[in-house]
Design a protein around this motif. Sequence first.
Motif, PDB file in Angstrom:
ATOM      1  N   GLN A 245      65.721  41.686 114.071  1.00  0.00           N
ATOM      2  CA  GLN A 245      64.977  42.525 115.013  1.00  0.00           C
ATOM      3  C   GLN A 245      63.491  42.171 115.065  1.00  0.00           C
ATOM      4  N   PHE A 246      62.898  41.919 113.907  1.00  0.00           N
ATOM      5  CA  PHE A 246      61.466  41.610 113.862  1.00  0.00           C
ATOM      6  C   PHE A 246      61.213  40.234 113.256  1.00  0.00           C
ATOM      7  N   ALA A 247      62.165  39.344 113.388  1.00  0.00           N
ATOM      8  CA  ALA A 247      62.046  38.014 112.795  1.00  0.00           C
ATOM      9  C   ALA A 247      60.926  37.222 113.456  1.00  0.00           C
ATOM     10  N   SER A 248      60.331  36.315 112.690  1.00  0.00           N
ATOM     11  CA  SER A 248      59.251  35.469 113.192  1.00  0.00           C
ATOM     12  C   SER A 248      59.510  34.030 112.767  1.00  0.00           C
ATOM     13  N   ASP A 249      58.628  33.140 113.222  1.00  0.00           N
ATOM     14  CA  ASP A 249      58.743  31.734 112.839  1.00  0.00           C
ATOM     15  C   ASP A 249      58.168  31.462 111.461  1.00  0.00           C
ATOM     16  N   LEU A 250      57.490  32.448 110.881  1.00  0.00           N
ATOM     17  CA  LEU A 250      56.980  32.290 109.514  1.00  0.00           C
ATOM     18  C   LEU A 250      58.105  32.708 108.574  1.00  0.00           C
ATOM     19  N   LYS A 251      58.886  31.729 108.148  1.00  0.00           N
ATOM     20  CA  LYS A 251      60.095  32.046 107.408  1.00  0.00           C
ATOM     21  C   LYS A 251      60.419  30.953 106.404  1.00  0.00           C
ATOM     22  N   GLY A 252      61.368  31.272 105.533  1.00  0.00           N
ATOM     23  CA  GLY A 252      61.833  30.349 104.517  1.00  0.00           C
ATOM     24  C   GLY A 252      63.102  30.905 103.921  1.00  0.00           C
ATOM     25  N   PRO A 253      63.584  30.326 102.837  1.00  0.00           N
ATOM     26  CA  PRO A 253      64.765  30.876 102.168  1.00  0.00           C
ATOM     27  C   PRO A 253      64.574  32.321 101.730  1.00  0.00           C
ATOM     28  N   TRP A 254      63.318  32.743 101.589  1.00  0.00           N
ATOM     29  CA  TRP A 254      62.973  34.105 101.158  1.00  0.00           C
ATOM     30  C   TRP A 254      63.088  35.120 102.290  1.00  0.00           C
ATOM     31  N   GLY A 255      63.284  34.676 103.542  1.00  0.00           N
ATOM     32  CA  GLY A 255      63.357  35.572 104.688  1.00  0.00           C
ATOM     33  C   GLY A 255      62.326  35.194 105.730  1.00  0.00           C
ATOM     34  N   SER A 256      61.925  36.173 106.578  1.00  0.00           N
ATOM     35  CA  SER A 256      60.877  35.909 107.564  1.00  0.00           C
ATOM     36  C   SER A 256      59.913  37.092 107.607  1.00  0.00           C
ATOM     37  N   VAL A 257      58.641  36.784 107.854  1.00  0.00           N
ATOM     38  CA  VAL A 257      57.622  37.832 107.929  1.00  0.00           C
ATOM     39  C   VAL A 257      57.792  38.606 109.232  1.00  0.00           C
ATOM     40  N   MET A 291      65.651  39.721  96.842  1.00  0.00           N
ATOM     41  CA  MET A 291      64.879  38.605  96.329  1.00  0.00           C
ATOM     42  C   MET A 291      65.670  37.338  96.630  1.00  0.00           C
ATOM     43  N   LEU A 292      65.262  36.636  97.680  1.00  0.00           N
ATOM     44  CA  LEU A 292      66.052  35.544  98.231  1.00  0.00           C
ATOM     45  C   LEU A 292      65.383  34.190  98.003  1.00  0.00           C
ATOM     46  N   PRO A 293      66.156  33.194  97.642  1.00  0.00           N
ATOM     47  CA  PRO A 293      67.581  33.250  97.253  1.00  0.00           C
ATOM     48  C   PRO A 293      67.779  33.729  95.821  1.00  0.00           C
ATOM     49  N   ASP A 294      66.687  33.833  95.058  1.00  0.00           N
ATOM     50  CA  ASP A 294      66.739  34.369  93.702  1.00  0.00           C
ATOM     51  C   ASP A 294      65.344  34.887  93.369  1.00  0.00           C
ATOM     52  N   PRO A 295      65.185  35.664  92.286  1.00  0.00           N
ATOM     53  CA  PRO A 295      63.901  36.316  92.019  1.00  0.00           C
ATOM     54  C   PRO A 295      62.701  35.379  91.896  1.00  0.00           C
ATOM     55  N   PHE A 296      62.896  34.151  91.448  1.00  0.00           N
ATOM     56  CA  PHE A 296      61.752  33.258  91.273  1.00  0.00           C
ATOM     57  C   PHE A 296      61.520  32.376  92.501  1.00  0.00           C
ATOM     58  N   THR A 297      62.575  31.872  93.092  1.00  0.00           N
ATOM     59  CA  THR A 297      62.392  31.075  94.306  1.00  0.00           C
ATOM     60  C   THR A 297      61.815  31.933  95.431  1.00  0.00           C
ATOM     61  N   ALA A 298      62.102  33.235  95.410  1.00  0.00           N
ATOM     62  CA  ALA A 298      61.561  34.153  96.419  1.00  0.00           C
ATOM     63  C   ALA A 298      60.037  34.145  96.430  1.00  0.00           C
ATOM     64  N   LEU A 299      59.432  33.804  95.301  1.00  0.00           N
ATOM     65  CA  LEU A 299      57.979  33.826  95.199  1.00  0.00           C
ATOM     66  C   LEU A 299      57.320  32.706  95.993  1.00  0.00           C
ATOM     67  N   ASP A 300      58.108  31.751  96.475  1.00  0.00           N
ATOM     68  CA  ASP A 300      57.559  30.722  97.353  1.00  0.00           C
ATOM     69  C   ASP A 300      56.995  31.328  98.633  1.00  0.00           C
ATOM     70  N   LYS A 301      57.379  32.559  98.913  1.00  0.00           N
ATOM     71  CA  LYS A 301      56.812  33.265 100.067  1.00  0.00           C
ATOM     72  C   LYS A 301      55.286  33.277  99.991  1.00  0.00           C
ATOM     73  N   PHE A 302      54.721  33.473  98.797  1.00  0.00           N
ATOM     74  CA  PHE A 302      53.264  33.531  98.671  1.00  0.00           C
ATOM     75  C   PHE A 302      52.617  32.202  99.083  1.00  0.00           C
ATOM     76  N   THR A 303      53.300  31.105  98.817  1.00  0.00           N
ATOM     77  CA  THR A 303      52.777  29.801  99.223  1.00  0.00           C
ATOM     78  C   THR A 303      52.849  29.643 100.738  1.00  0.00           C
ATOM     79  N   ASP A 304      53.997  29.939 101.327  1.00  0.00           N
ATOM     80  CA  ASP A 304      54.179  29.758 102.763  1.00  0.00           C
ATOM     81  C   ASP A 304      53.259  30.681 103.564  1.00  0.00           C
ATOM     82  N   VAL A 305      53.171  31.942 103.158  1.00  0.00           N
ATOM     83  CA  VAL A 305      52.305  32.892 103.867  1.00  0.00           C
ATOM     84  C   VAL A 305      50.840  32.505 103.705  1.00  0.00           C
ATOM     85  N   GLY A 306      50.461  32.092 102.504  1.00  0.00           N
ATOM     86  CA  GLY A 306      49.085  31.691 102.275  1.00  0.00           C
ATOM     87  C   GLY A 306      48.662  30.535 103.161  1.00  0.00           C
TER      88      GLY A 306
END
Length: 457
Positions: A245-257, A291-306
Amino acid sequence: MRRHVGASIVLLGLVAAALTLVLAVSGGTTGSSDGHTADGKDGATSGGPTGPARSDTELGWGFTHTQYSADSGSPDAVARARKLLAGQPMPQDQAIMGWGAGNPEPSPGTYDFGDLDRRIAFIRSTGSTPVITLCCAPDWMKGGKPGEQNTDWSLKSFESAPLPTHYQDFADLAATVAKRYPDVRHFVVWNEFKGFFDDSSQRWNYEGYTRLYNLVYDEVKKANKANQVGGPYLVMDSYGPQDNQFASDLKGPWGSVDQRVLDAFRYWNQHKKGADFVAVDGAGFTRDNQMLPDPFTALDKFTDVGRWLRKESGGLPLWWSEYYVEPENSGWGEDRRVAAQAAAMIAMVRGGATTGFYWSPQQATAQCPGCLWSATQLPDGGTPLPMYGLVSRFAREFPPGTRYASLDSTAEDIPDVRVLASDRTVLVVNTRDHATQARVDGRSFPMTAYQVRWLSR
Protein backbone atom coordinates in the motif's frame (compact mmCIF):
# COMPACT_ATOMS: atom_id res chain seq x y z
CA MET A 1 10.09 8.66 20.24
CA ARG A 2 8.91 5.27 19.09
CA ARG A 3 7.48 2.77 21.54
CA HIS A 4 10.18 0.15 21.27
CA VAL A 5 11.84 -1.93 23.95
CA GLY A 6 13.91 0.47 26.01
CA ALA A 7 12.13 3.54 24.69
CA SER A 8 8.68 3.50 26.28
CA ILE A 9 7.25 6.91 27.07
CA VAL A 10 6.58 7.43 30.77
CA LEU A 11 5.19 10.87 31.40
CA LEU A 12 3.69 10.56 34.86
CA GLY A 13 7.06 11.36 36.39
CA LEU A 14 6.94 14.73 34.75
CA VAL A 15 4.18 16.02 36.99
CA ALA A 16 5.41 19.16 38.72
CA ALA A 17 5.43 17.71 42.21
CA ALA A 18 7.50 14.73 41.16
CA LEU A 19 9.97 16.92 39.32
CA THR A 20 10.34 19.14 42.36
CA LEU A 21 11.15 16.07 44.45
CA VAL A 22 13.73 14.86 41.92
CA LEU A 23 15.37 18.28 41.91
CA ALA A 24 15.56 18.36 45.67
CA VAL A 25 17.20 14.93 45.77
CA SER A 26 19.66 15.69 42.99
CA GLY A 27 21.08 18.87 44.43
CA GLY A 28 21.55 20.02 40.83
CA THR A 29 22.18 23.59 39.73
CA THR A 30 19.14 25.47 38.48
CA GLY A 31 18.23 28.91 37.36
CA SER A 32 15.09 30.89 38.13
CA SER A 33 12.13 28.54 38.19
CA ASP A 34 9.51 30.75 39.80
CA GLY A 35 7.85 31.51 36.48
CA HIS A 36 9.15 34.82 35.21
CA THR A 37 12.56 35.29 33.65
CA ALA A 38 14.60 38.41 34.22
CA ASP A 39 13.83 39.97 30.85
CA GLY A 40 10.70 38.33 29.58
CA LYS A 41 10.58 36.56 26.22
CA ASP A 42 14.10 37.60 25.27
CA GLY A 43 15.56 35.08 27.68
CA ALA A 44 17.35 35.09 31.03
CA THR A 45 20.53 34.02 32.73
CA SER A 46 20.83 30.25 32.62
CA GLY A 47 21.53 28.01 35.57
CA GLY A 48 25.23 27.36 35.94
CA PRO A 49 28.25 28.51 33.97
CA THR A 50 28.43 27.98 30.26
CA GLY A 51 31.06 25.81 28.64
CA PRO A 52 33.02 26.17 25.42
CA ALA A 53 30.73 26.35 22.38
CA ARG A 54 31.23 23.69 19.71
CA SER A 55 29.95 24.52 16.24
CA ASP A 56 30.81 21.28 14.42
CA THR A 57 27.99 19.83 12.35
CA GLU A 58 29.33 16.32 12.95
CA LEU A 59 29.35 15.43 16.65
CA GLY A 60 30.01 11.69 16.73
CA TRP A 61 28.21 9.16 18.89
CA GLY A 62 26.33 9.92 22.10
CA PHE A 63 22.96 9.49 23.77
CA THR A 64 19.65 11.18 24.58
CA HIS A 65 18.48 11.85 28.12
CA THR A 66 14.99 10.59 28.93
CA GLN A 67 12.78 10.74 32.03
CA TYR A 68 15.30 9.08 34.33
CA SER A 69 18.92 10.01 33.98
CA ALA A 70 22.13 10.57 35.92
CA ASP A 71 21.37 14.11 37.06
CA SER A 72 19.18 12.94 39.95
CA GLY A 73 19.21 10.28 42.64
CA SER A 74 21.68 9.25 45.33
CA PRO A 75 24.45 11.91 45.54
CA ASP A 76 27.19 9.26 45.51
CA ALA A 77 25.64 7.49 42.52
CA VAL A 78 25.21 10.76 40.64
CA ALA A 79 28.87 11.59 41.31
CA ARG A 80 29.95 8.17 39.98
CA ALA A 81 27.88 8.61 36.83
CA ARG A 82 29.23 12.12 36.29
CA LYS A 83 32.80 10.87 36.61
CA LEU A 84 32.02 8.00 34.23
CA LEU A 85 30.60 10.31 31.55
CA ALA A 86 33.40 12.83 31.99
CA GLY A 87 35.89 10.06 31.25
CA GLN A 88 34.63 9.85 27.66
CA PRO A 89 32.65 12.98 26.81
CA MET A 90 29.93 12.27 24.25
CA PRO A 91 27.25 14.54 22.77
CA GLN A 92 24.13 14.46 24.92
CA ASP A 93 20.65 15.48 23.78
CA GLN A 94 17.78 16.84 25.87
CA ALA A 95 14.26 17.93 24.86
CA ILE A 96 12.84 21.22 26.13
CA MET A 97 9.59 19.62 27.36
CA GLY A 98 9.10 16.00 28.35
CA TRP A 99 11.66 13.27 28.90
CA GLY A 100 12.80 14.74 32.19
CA ALA A 101 11.91 18.39 31.57
CA GLY A 102 8.73 20.11 32.69
CA ASN A 103 6.65 22.73 30.89
CA PRO A 104 9.11 25.53 29.96
CA GLU A 105 6.43 28.19 29.30
CA PRO A 106 3.26 27.29 31.24
CA SER A 107 1.66 30.62 30.31
CA PRO A 108 2.57 33.10 27.60
CA GLY A 109 5.72 34.96 28.66
CA THR A 110 5.98 33.01 31.93
CA TYR A 111 8.85 30.53 32.06
CA ASP A 112 10.03 27.63 34.18
CA PHE A 113 13.44 26.39 33.09
CA GLY A 114 14.40 24.67 36.34
CA ASP A 115 14.44 21.13 34.92
CA LEU A 116 16.10 22.07 31.64
CA ASP A 117 18.70 24.09 33.56
CA ARG A 118 19.49 21.05 35.67
CA ARG A 119 19.93 18.74 32.68
CA ILE A 120 22.08 21.20 30.71
CA ALA A 121 24.17 21.88 33.81
CA PHE A 122 24.76 18.15 34.22
CA ILE A 123 25.81 17.77 30.58
CA ARG A 124 28.21 20.69 30.99
CA SER A 125 29.64 19.13 34.15
CA THR A 126 30.73 16.06 32.15
CA GLY A 127 32.58 18.17 29.58
CA SER A 128 30.22 16.95 26.87
CA THR A 129 28.56 18.75 23.97
CA PRO A 130 24.91 19.61 24.77
CA VAL A 131 22.27 19.26 22.06
CA ILE A 132 18.71 20.52 22.46
CA THR A 133 15.65 19.03 20.77
CA LEU A 134 13.01 21.72 20.36
CA CYS A 135 10.01 19.61 21.36
CA CYS A 136 7.43 19.58 22.73
CA ALA A 137 4.99 22.53 22.99
CA PRO A 138 3.25 24.06 26.04
CA ASP A 139 -0.48 23.37 26.30
CA TRP A 140 -1.65 26.89 25.47
CA MET A 141 0.04 26.59 22.07
CA LYS A 142 -2.04 23.47 21.36
CA GLY A 143 -5.46 24.78 22.36
CA GLY A 144 -5.16 23.89 26.05
CA LYS A 145 -5.39 26.10 29.10
CA PRO A 146 -2.40 28.14 30.29
CA GLY A 147 -0.89 27.58 33.73
CA GLU A 148 1.40 24.92 35.16
CA GLN A 149 -1.53 23.32 36.94
CA ASN A 150 -3.21 22.75 33.59
CA THR A 151 -0.31 20.94 31.92
CA ASP A 152 -1.75 17.77 30.40
CA TRP A 153 0.84 15.00 30.24
CA SER A 154 -1.46 12.48 28.56
CA LEU A 155 0.05 10.99 25.43
CA LYS A 156 -2.60 12.52 23.17
CA SER A 157 -1.98 16.01 24.48
CA PHE A 158 1.78 15.72 24.81
CA GLU A 159 2.21 14.54 21.22
CA SER A 160 0.07 17.31 19.74
CA ALA A 161 1.71 19.88 17.52
CA PRO A 162 1.28 23.61 18.09
CA LEU A 163 -1.68 25.16 16.33
CA PRO A 164 -0.67 27.12 13.22
CA THR A 165 -1.66 30.34 14.98
CA HIS A 166 1.02 29.53 17.59
CA TYR A 167 3.87 28.48 15.30
CA GLN A 168 5.53 31.86 15.84
CA ASP A 169 5.04 31.54 19.62
CA PHE A 170 6.89 28.23 19.53
CA ALA A 171 9.64 29.78 17.42
CA ASP A 172 9.91 32.57 20.00
CA LEU A 173 10.23 29.96 22.76
CA ALA A 174 12.98 28.27 20.75
CA ALA A 175 14.82 31.59 20.52
CA THR A 176 14.46 32.11 24.28
CA VAL A 177 15.97 28.68 24.88
CA ALA A 178 18.84 29.39 22.48
CA LYS A 179 19.65 32.66 24.26
CA ARG A 180 19.41 31.06 27.68
CA TYR A 181 22.12 28.51 26.86
CA PRO A 182 24.64 30.48 24.74
CA ASP A 183 27.12 27.60 24.67
CA VAL A 184 24.57 25.26 23.03
CA ARG A 185 25.05 25.37 19.27
CA HIS A 186 22.98 22.40 18.08
CA PHE A 187 19.19 22.41 17.85
CA VAL A 188 16.91 19.75 16.37
CA VAL A 189 13.46 21.01 15.38
CA TRP A 190 10.60 18.94 16.83
CA ASN A 191 10.46 15.17 17.30
CA GLU A 192 9.15 12.56 14.86
CA PHE A 193 6.59 14.90 13.23
CA LYS A 194 4.48 14.47 16.38
CA GLY A 195 0.98 15.82 15.81
CA PHE A 196 1.56 16.41 12.09
CA PHE A 197 -0.18 13.33 10.70
CA ASP A 198 -3.38 14.20 8.81
CA ASP A 199 -5.84 11.41 9.55
CA SER A 200 -8.32 12.57 6.91
CA SER A 201 -5.85 12.37 4.03
CA GLN A 202 -3.71 9.64 5.59
CA ARG A 203 -0.48 11.51 5.00
CA TRP A 204 1.95 13.73 6.85
CA ASN A 205 1.18 17.44 7.05
CA TYR A 206 4.66 18.27 5.85
CA GLU A 207 3.57 21.74 4.77
CA GLY A 208 2.67 22.60 8.37
CA TYR A 209 5.85 21.09 9.78
CA THR A 210 8.02 22.92 7.25
CA ARG A 211 6.35 26.23 8.08
CA LEU A 212 7.05 25.63 11.79
CA TYR A 213 10.62 24.55 10.99
CA ASN A 214 11.34 27.66 8.95
CA LEU A 215 10.06 29.98 11.68
CA VAL A 216 12.17 28.18 14.28
CA TYR A 217 15.19 28.17 11.98
CA ASP A 218 14.96 31.94 11.53
CA GLU A 219 14.58 32.69 15.25
CA VAL A 220 17.36 30.35 16.42
CA LYS A 221 19.72 31.79 13.81
CA LYS A 222 18.78 35.33 14.90
CA ALA A 223 19.71 34.37 18.46
CA ASN A 224 23.20 33.45 17.23
CA LYS A 225 24.14 33.01 13.59
CA ALA A 226 26.63 30.30 14.67
CA ASN A 227 23.79 28.09 15.93
CA GLN A 228 23.36 24.83 14.03
CA VAL A 229 19.77 23.85 13.17
CA GLY A 230 18.49 20.63 11.65
CA GLY A 231 15.46 18.45 11.00
CA PRO A 232 13.06 17.03 10.03
CA TYR A 233 13.37 14.17 12.59
CA LEU A 234 11.12 11.89 10.54
CA VAL A 235 10.71 8.22 11.44
CA MET A 236 11.98 6.19 8.49
CA ASP A 237 9.25 3.58 8.85
CA SER A 238 9.34 0.51 6.63
CA TYR A 239 6.95 -2.27 5.66
CA GLY A 240 7.51 -5.87 4.67
CA PRO A 241 7.34 -6.94 1.01
CA GLN A 242 3.83 -8.33 1.49
CA ASP A 243 2.50 -4.80 2.22
CA ASN A 244 2.37 -2.80 -1.02
CA GLN A 245 0.00 0.00 0.00
CA PHE A 246 2.76 2.47 0.88
CA ALA A 247 5.71 0.78 -0.82
CA SER A 248 8.50 2.91 -2.27
CA ASP A 249 11.61 2.45 -4.38
CA LEU A 250 13.77 2.78 -1.27
CA LYS A 251 13.80 -0.90 -0.46
CA GLY A 252 15.89 -3.97 0.22
CA PRO A 253 15.57 -7.43 1.75
CA TRP A 254 14.54 -5.58 4.94
CA GLY A 255 11.38 -4.19 3.26
CA SER A 256 10.59 -0.74 1.83
CA VAL A 257 10.36 2.70 3.42
CA ASP A 258 6.89 4.23 3.61
CA GLN A 259 6.44 6.43 0.50
CA ARG A 260 4.60 9.01 2.63
CA VAL A 261 7.75 9.51 4.72
CA LEU A 262 9.84 10.04 1.61
CA ASP A 263 7.29 12.55 0.31
CA ALA A 264 7.51 14.45 3.60
CA PHE A 265 11.29 14.49 3.52
CA ARG A 266 11.44 15.72 -0.05
CA TYR A 267 8.98 18.54 0.62
CA TRP A 268 10.92 19.70 3.67
CA ASN A 269 14.21 19.41 1.81
CA GLN A 270 12.91 21.52 -1.09
CA HIS A 271 11.15 24.20 0.99
CA LYS A 272 13.34 24.59 4.09
CA LYS A 273 14.98 27.95 4.77
CA GLY A 274 18.19 26.09 5.44
CA ALA A 275 19.67 23.21 7.43
CA ASP A 276 23.07 22.49 8.91
CA PHE A 277 22.35 18.75 9.20
CA VAL A 278 19.65 16.18 8.55
CA ALA A 279 18.16 14.42 11.59
CA VAL A 280 16.01 11.29 11.35
CA ASP A 281 15.21 8.21 13.36
CA GLY A 282 14.24 4.68 12.56
CA ALA A 283 14.34 1.00 13.36
CA GLY A 284 15.84 -2.04 11.71
CA PHE A 285 12.48 -3.79 11.91
CA THR A 286 9.22 -3.07 10.10
CA ARG A 287 6.09 -1.37 11.41
CA ASP A 288 4.73 -4.78 12.41
CA ASN A 289 7.97 -5.91 14.09
CA GLN A 290 9.37 -8.04 11.27
CA MET A 291 13.13 -8.32 11.08
CA LEU A 292 13.81 -9.22 7.46
CA PRO A 293 15.37 -11.45 6.39
CA ASP A 294 16.86 -11.92 9.87
CA PRO A 295 17.56 -9.68 12.90
CA PHE A 296 21.08 -8.69 11.82
CA THR A 297 20.73 -8.48 8.05
CA ALA A 298 17.69 -6.25 8.69
CA LEU A 299 20.10 -3.62 10.01
CA ASP A 300 21.34 -3.01 6.47
CA LYS A 301 18.32 -0.72 6.30
CA PHE A 302 20.37 1.93 8.14
CA THR A 303 22.98 1.82 5.37
CA ASP A 304 20.48 2.00 2.50
CA VAL A 305 18.39 4.76 4.10
CA GLY A 306 21.48 6.74 5.06
CA ARG A 307 22.80 6.73 1.51
CA TRP A 308 19.42 7.84 0.19
CA LEU A 309 19.24 10.71 2.68
CA ARG A 310 22.76 11.87 1.91
CA LYS A 311 22.00 11.92 -1.81
CA GLU A 312 18.63 13.65 -1.46
CA SER A 313 19.98 16.32 0.91
CA GLY A 314 22.97 17.13 -1.25
CA GLY A 315 25.43 15.68 1.24
CA LEU A 316 24.30 17.35 4.45
CA PRO A 317 25.75 15.75 7.61
CA LEU A 318 23.50 12.88 8.68
CA TRP A 319 22.32 12.42 12.27
CA TRP A 320 20.37 9.43 13.57
CA SER A 321 18.55 11.10 16.48
CA GLU A 322 17.20 7.70 17.51
CA TYR A 323 17.84 4.19 16.26
CA TYR A 324 16.35 0.88 17.33
CA VAL A 325 17.34 -2.71 16.72
CA GLU A 326 15.17 -4.73 19.07
CA PRO A 327 11.43 -5.30 18.61
CA GLU A 328 9.07 -5.53 21.53
CA ASN A 329 9.05 -8.70 23.61
CA SER A 330 12.22 -9.93 21.94
CA GLY A 331 13.48 -11.95 24.89
CA TRP A 332 17.05 -11.00 23.96
CA GLY A 333 19.89 -11.16 26.44
CA GLU A 334 22.27 -8.25 26.93
CA ASP A 335 25.04 -9.84 24.83
CA ARG A 336 22.74 -10.12 21.81
CA ARG A 337 21.37 -6.62 22.43
CA VAL A 338 24.87 -5.10 22.48
CA ALA A 339 25.92 -7.05 19.38
CA ALA A 340 22.87 -5.77 17.49
CA GLN A 341 23.60 -2.20 18.54
CA ALA A 342 27.19 -2.57 17.37
CA ALA A 343 26.05 -3.96 14.02
CA ALA A 344 23.55 -1.10 13.65
CA MET A 345 26.21 1.53 14.34
CA ILE A 346 28.45 -0.08 11.72
CA ALA A 347 25.54 0.04 9.26
CA MET A 348 24.90 3.72 10.01
CA VAL A 349 28.55 4.58 9.40
CA ARG A 350 28.44 2.76 6.08
CA GLY A 351 25.37 4.83 5.19
CA GLY A 352 27.28 8.06 5.75
CA ALA A 353 26.16 8.97 9.28
CA THR A 354 28.62 10.87 11.45
CA THR A 355 26.36 11.48 14.45
CA GLY A 356 24.05 9.15 16.34
CA PHE A 357 22.20 9.32 19.64
CA TYR A 358 21.37 6.17 21.59
CA TRP A 359 17.91 6.60 23.13
CA SER A 360 18.69 6.04 26.79
CA PRO A 361 16.22 3.60 28.39
CA GLN A 362 17.30 4.45 31.96
CA GLN A 363 14.92 3.48 34.74
CA ALA A 364 14.98 3.96 38.51
CA THR A 365 15.18 0.21 39.14
CA ALA A 366 17.91 -2.42 39.17
CA GLN A 367 16.50 -4.24 36.12
CA CYS A 368 17.06 -2.15 33.03
CA PRO A 369 17.81 -3.90 29.71
CA GLY A 370 20.04 -1.83 27.48
CA CYS A 371 20.81 0.82 30.09
CA LEU A 372 24.09 2.71 29.93
CA TRP A 373 24.72 2.82 33.68
CA SER A 374 23.10 1.37 36.79
CA ALA A 375 20.30 3.54 38.13
CA THR A 376 21.54 6.55 40.10
CA GLN A 377 18.37 6.30 42.17
CA LEU A 378 20.03 3.29 43.83
CA PRO A 379 22.75 3.85 46.46
CA ASP A 380 25.28 1.75 44.53
CA GLY A 381 24.23 3.07 41.11
CA GLY A 382 26.11 5.09 38.54
CA THR A 383 28.40 2.25 37.39
CA PRO A 384 28.91 1.37 33.71
CA LEU A 385 26.88 -1.34 32.02
CA PRO A 386 27.76 -3.26 28.82
CA MET A 387 25.88 -0.85 26.52
CA TYR A 388 27.86 2.08 27.88
CA GLY A 389 31.04 0.17 27.10
CA LEU A 390 29.97 -0.18 23.47
CA VAL A 391 28.67 3.37 22.87
CA SER A 392 31.53 5.14 24.65
CA ARG A 393 34.21 3.02 22.97
CA PHE A 394 32.61 3.53 19.56
CA ALA A 395 32.61 7.28 20.20
CA ARG A 396 36.27 7.21 21.17
CA GLU A 397 37.52 4.95 18.40
CA PHE A 398 35.43 6.35 15.53
CA PRO A 399 35.08 10.12 16.03
CA PRO A 400 34.01 12.50 13.24
CA GLY A 401 36.67 12.69 10.58
CA THR A 402 37.70 9.05 10.96
CA ARG A 403 39.21 7.59 7.82
CA TYR A 404 37.73 4.12 7.49
CA ALA A 405 39.90 1.34 6.11
CA SER A 406 39.10 -1.62 3.90
CA LEU A 407 40.61 -4.89 5.02
CA ASP A 408 40.42 -8.54 4.22
CA SER A 409 38.29 -10.60 6.56
CA THR A 410 36.91 -14.10 6.32
CA ALA A 411 35.02 -16.41 8.59
CA GLU A 412 33.29 -19.75 8.25
CA ASP A 413 30.30 -17.71 7.06
CA ILE A 414 31.40 -14.12 6.38
CA PRO A 415 27.92 -12.48 6.37
CA ASP A 416 27.64 -13.37 10.05
CA VAL A 417 30.71 -11.34 11.06
CA ARG A 418 30.46 -7.54 10.85
CA VAL A 419 33.65 -5.49 10.71
CA LEU A 420 34.47 -1.77 10.88
CA ALA A 421 38.06 -0.56 10.75
CA SER A 422 40.06 2.64 10.91
CA ASP A 423 43.80 3.02 10.55
CA ARG A 424 44.25 2.10 14.21
CA THR A 425 41.20 0.11 15.36
CA VAL A 426 39.04 -2.79 14.20
CA LEU A 427 35.58 -3.58 15.57
CA VAL A 428 34.41 -7.16 15.00
CA VAL A 429 30.90 -8.41 15.79
CA ASN A 430 29.79 -12.04 15.77
CA THR A 431 26.10 -12.05 14.90
CA ARG A 432 25.76 -15.80 15.45
CA ASP A 433 24.10 -17.41 18.43
CA HIS A 434 27.07 -19.75 18.72
CA ALA A 435 30.86 -19.57 18.60
CA THR A 436 32.76 -19.05 15.38
CA GLN A 437 36.31 -18.69 14.14
CA ALA A 438 36.97 -15.29 12.63
CA ARG A 439 39.91 -14.19 10.53
CA VAL A 440 40.30 -10.42 10.31
CA ASP A 441 43.22 -8.23 9.29
CA GLY A 442 45.55 -11.20 9.05
CA ARG A 443 44.62 -12.57 12.46
CA SER A 444 42.58 -15.64 13.28
CA PHE A 445 40.73 -15.90 16.58
CA PRO A 446 37.67 -17.54 18.16
CA MET A 447 34.57 -15.54 19.00
CA THR A 448 31.82 -16.56 21.38
CA ALA A 449 28.15 -16.13 20.54
CA TYR A 450 27.26 -12.45 19.95
CA GLN A 451 30.73 -11.34 20.98
CA VAL A 452 31.86 -7.78 20.28
CA ARG A 453 35.62 -7.57 19.99
CA TRP A 454 38.03 -4.65 19.57
CA LEU A 455 41.42 -5.07 17.90
CA SER A 456 44.33 -2.65 17.68
CA ARG A 457 46.13 -2.35 14.36
